[in-house]
Motif scaffolding. Sequence first.
Motif, PDB file in Angstrom:
ATOM      1  N   PHE A   1       0.852  -1.181   0.000  1.00 24.59           N
ATOM      2  CA  PHE A   1       0.000   0.000   0.000  1.00 24.59           C
ATOM      3  C   PHE A   1       0.895   1.241   0.000  1.00 24.59           C
ATOM      4  N   ALA A   2       0.516   2.239  -0.805  1.00 23.63           N
ATOM      5  CA  ALA A   2       1.380   3.401  -1.057  1.00 23.63           C
ATOM      6  C   ALA A   2       1.571   4.302   0.149  1.00 23.63           C
ATOM      7  N   VAL A   3       0.623   4.271   1.078  1.00 25.66           N
ATOM      8  CA  VAL A   3       0.688   5.170   2.225  1.00 25.66           C
ATOM      9  C   VAL A   3       0.936   4.361   3.497  1.00 25.66           C
ATOM     10  N   GLY A   4       2.029   4.629   4.144  1.00 26.08           N
ATOM     11  CA  GLY A   4       2.312   3.961   5.416  1.00 26.08           C
ATOM     12  C   GLY A   4       3.228   2.772   5.227  1.00 26.08           C
ATOM     13  N   ARG A   5       2.697   1.720   4.608  1.00 24.94           N
ATOM     14  CA  ARG A   5       3.488   0.500   4.465  1.00 24.94           C
ATOM     15  C   ARG A   5       4.747   0.719   3.631  1.00 24.94           C
ATOM     16  N   THR A   6       4.617   1.451   2.524  1.00 24.30           N
ATOM     17  CA  THR A   6       5.771   1.710   1.661  1.00 24.30           C
ATOM     18  C   THR A   6       6.853   2.485   2.415  1.00 24.30           C
ATOM     19  N   GLN A   7       6.467   3.512   3.155  1.00 21.82           N
ATOM     20  CA  GLN A   7       7.445   4.322   3.879  1.00 21.82           C
ATOM     21  C   GLN A   7       8.137   3.493   4.967  1.00 21.82           C
ATOM     22  N   GLN A   8       7.358   2.646   5.625  1.00 20.24           N
ATOM     23  CA  GLN A   8       7.900   1.792   6.676  1.00 20.24           C
ATOM     24  C   GLN A   8       8.956   0.830   6.097  1.00 20.24           C
ATOM     25  N   LEU A   9       8.647   0.260   4.925  1.00 22.89           N
ATOM     26  CA  LEU A   9       9.577  -0.668   4.268  1.00 22.89           C
ATOM     27  C   LEU A   9      10.877   0.024   3.891  1.00 22.89           C
ATOM     28  N   VAL A  10      10.765   1.209   3.295  1.00 27.01           N
ATOM     29  CA  VAL A  10      11.968   1.928   2.871  1.00 27.01           C
ATOM     30  C   VAL A  10      12.830   2.265   4.091  1.00 27.01           C
ATOM     31  N   TYR A  11      12.183   2.642   5.169  1.00 25.61           N
ATOM     32  CA  TYR A  11      12.905   2.957   6.413  1.00 25.61           C
ATOM     33  C   TYR A  11      13.702   1.730   6.880  1.00 25.61           C
ATOM     34  N   LEU A  12      13.064   0.567   6.849  1.00 25.31           N
ATOM     35  CA  LEU A  12      13.734  -0.660   7.301  1.00 25.31           C
ATOM     36  C   LEU A  12      14.855  -1.067   6.347  1.00 25.31           C
ATOM     37  N   LEU A  13      14.620  -0.909   5.041  1.00 17.10           N
ATOM     38  CA  LEU A  13      15.660  -1.249   4.052  1.00 17.10           C
ATOM     39  C   LEU A  13      16.893  -0.368   4.273  1.00 17.10           C
ATOM     40  N   ARG A  14      16.653   0.938   4.512  1.00 20.18           N
ATOM     41  CA  ARG A  14      17.786   1.843   4.747  1.00 20.18           C
ATOM     42  C   ARG A  14      18.560   1.418   5.998  1.00 20.18           C
ATOM     43  N   GLU A  15      17.844   1.064   7.056  1.00 23.71           N
ATOM     44  CA  GLU A  15      18.527   0.604   8.276  1.00 23.71           C
ATOM     45  C   GLU A  15      19.364  -0.642   7.995  1.00 23.71           C
ATOM     46  N   LEU A  16      18.794  -1.589   7.257  1.00 21.98           N
ATOM     47  CA  LEU A  16      19.524  -2.826   6.944  1.00 21.98           C
ATOM     48  C   LEU A  16      20.776  -2.526   6.125  1.00 21.98           C
ATOM     49  N   GLU A  17      20.657  -1.576   5.215  1.00 19.38           N
ATOM     50  CA  GLU A  17      21.842  -1.178   4.429  1.00 19.38           C
ATOM     51  C   GLU A  17      22.890  -0.542   5.343  1.00 19.38           C
ATOM     52  N   ASP A  18      22.440   0.390   6.195  1.00 17.29           N
ATOM     53  CA  ASP A  18      23.374   1.065   7.118  1.00 17.29           C
ATOM     54  C   ASP A  18      24.072   0.056   8.026  1.00 17.29           C
ATOM     55  N   GLU A  19      23.345  -0.976   8.403  1.00 18.28           N
ATOM     56  CA  GLU A  19      23.921  -2.000   9.299  1.00 18.28           C
ATOM     57  C   GLU A  19      24.689  -3.055   8.512  1.00 18.28           C
ATOM     58  N   LYS A  20      24.795  -2.855   7.212  1.00 21.06           N
ATOM     59  CA  LYS A  20      25.530  -3.767   6.303  1.00 21.06           C
ATOM     60  C   LYS A  20      25.016  -5.204   6.369  1.00 21.06           C
ATOM     61  N   ARG A  21      23.719  -5.348   6.549  1.00 19.90           N
ATOM     62  CA  ARG A  21      23.134  -6.690   6.613  1.00 19.90           C
ATOM     63  C   ARG A  21      22.577  -7.132   5.271  1.00 19.90           C
ATOM     64  N   ILE A  22      22.471  -6.194   4.336  1.00 21.40           N
ATOM     65  CA  ILE A  22      22.023  -6.538   2.971  1.00 21.40           C
ATOM     66  C   ILE A  22      22.915  -5.792   1.980  1.00 21.40           C
ATOM     67  N   PRO A  23      23.041  -6.320   0.745  1.00 24.18           N
ATOM     68  CA  PRO A  23      23.815  -5.591  -0.259  1.00 24.18           C
ATOM     69  C   PRO A  23      23.088  -4.306  -0.670  1.00 24.18           C
ATOM     70  N   ILE A  24      23.845  -3.328  -1.152  1.00 23.43           N
ATOM     71  CA  ILE A  24      23.235  -2.082  -1.630  1.00 23.43           C
ATOM     72  C   ILE A  24      22.711  -2.326  -3.045  1.00 23.43           C
ATOM     73  N   LEU A  25      21.394  -2.447  -3.170  1.00 25.87           N
ATOM     74  CA  LEU A  25      20.777  -2.708  -4.478  1.00 25.87           C
ATOM     75  C   LEU A  25      19.972  -1.486  -4.893  1.00 25.87           C
ATOM     76  N   PRO A  26      19.727  -1.339  -6.195  1.00 26.88           N
ATOM     77  CA  PRO A  26      18.805  -0.269  -6.591  1.00 26.88           C
ATOM     78  C   PRO A  26      17.411  -0.559  -6.018  1.00 26.88           C
ATOM     79  N   VAL A  27      16.840   0.414  -5.323  1.00 24.42           N
ATOM     80  CA  VAL A  27      15.490   0.267  -4.771  1.00 24.42           C
ATOM     81  C   VAL A  27      14.568   1.246  -5.511  1.00 24.42           C
ATOM     82  N   PHE A  28      13.488   0.717  -6.064  1.00 23.03           N
ATOM     83  CA  PHE A  28      12.533   1.553  -6.795  1.00 23.03           C
ATOM     84  C   PHE A  28      11.205   1.586  -6.050  1.00 23.03           C
ATOM     85  N   VAL A  29      10.698   2.791  -5.812  1.00 22.70           N
ATOM     86  CA  VAL A  29       9.321   2.907  -5.348  1.00 22.70           C
ATOM     87  C   VAL A  29       8.526   3.381  -6.560  1.00 22.70           C
TER      88      VAL A  29
END
Length: 463
Positions: A248-276
Amino acid sequence: MTKLQFLGAAQTVTGSRHLLEVDGYRVLIDCGLFQGLKELRLRNWKSFPVNPASINAVILTHAHIDHTGYLPRLVREGFSGPVYATPASVELARILLPDSAMLQEEEAAYANRSGYTKHGPALPLYTTRDASAALKLIQSVKYGKRVQLGKRLSFEFMGAGHIIGSAFVNIDVKGVDGEIIRVLATGDIGRYDEPILNDPQVVDETDYLILESTYGDREHPDVDVKDQLAKVINDTAALGGHLLIPAFAVGRTQQLVYLLRELEDEKRIPILPVFVDSPMAVNATKLYLRHREDHDLDMEALVSANRNPLATHRFHLARTVQESKAVSAHQEPTIVISASGMATGGRILHHLRNRIRDERNTILFVGFQAEGTRGRRLVDGEKEIRMFGELIPVRARVEQIESLSAHGDWREILRWLSGFKRAPKHVFLVHGEPRAALALETKIRERFGWEVSIPSYLDEVVL
Ligand SMILES: [Zn+2]
């Protein structure tokens, strides 16, 4: 005399609208659309239970369509008073109400084209014009600011932590001899310790509580969403595949992007292109960044330090159809977040059509998948799926994370209730299927010994 009448979300989760009447002064708390089952949706078409022109004001708890989506119709039927909402809810309503109107118009046009209407041309429940007329009545009220309505009523908003701008409505009714009756409507109650938003605000007393019960019979699984996300991303990247997330475009999408950024910062996932890929998500993301009054401390710290918490390292927003098409052309592994969340429509369908036949790819569902939707069929493991009139083989892996939810479960609702310093005179359970409401009723009685009931549609009580 002070009366409360339940005009919706009674033993069901949509069509939230509760009418409070004080000596003839009428305030409607929420003005939601009925959604889901046909017998409920038909209520949207019946004349409103009270004359809309006789309602003095509307107060909105938050912008979700099941709480606001009837407003354009109410205005069309004669309501012309003020509509109060928090600043973020006002902006979100400017995105969601015109979109809802467009869907109504498209549905009517489709019915006329395919000739499945029984009588004459099908008309939309309301039009984009009705939606703009409704939006003209909206006034923004900050959290904690008390607004006087008529002689005996006043209200303020308190943070509900459910989506951006979501609020409890705290109403004071002044009696003839000066005593105050307090009525608190929760709208939807959010979660504790969620990214981006503040926890639901502590409330320590009220006389009458109108309480939601969506997850009154459920516990969100005690699993770490970030662990689950990281695993799915790493597994897919290892195969050189793409990850598609219908959301869903409102709420869920923002929450996901926030978590993806944290995972990247914590080096737990590779840095991939992320498209919304969703014009609505692009607008909603800006709104999430702007409304700092709703941010929790972590979000606020990042925004203050000029970091964008809602963008990953290689982040792309797709607005136009061209940009959306370009997303699907990528060869290197990508993460694509696009609506709709149950894959019932929207741009995600084009991405699914392109990626679903490849066993290296993963489709990750992050929300509840209602019966009858394409999302539900995929989660249930169907091997072929119909899209754009074509039967397409499902070879991609299908995964689901269930614990991302904007509603508190029964434990979180009880945690919030434990902030009360005195028992409310009565608790009305709304916004829940009968099973969920009954389960919560029992739990509240057992834990607190309070007086609780589950009103039916159109029930009226004198306070
Ligand atoms: Zn909601």
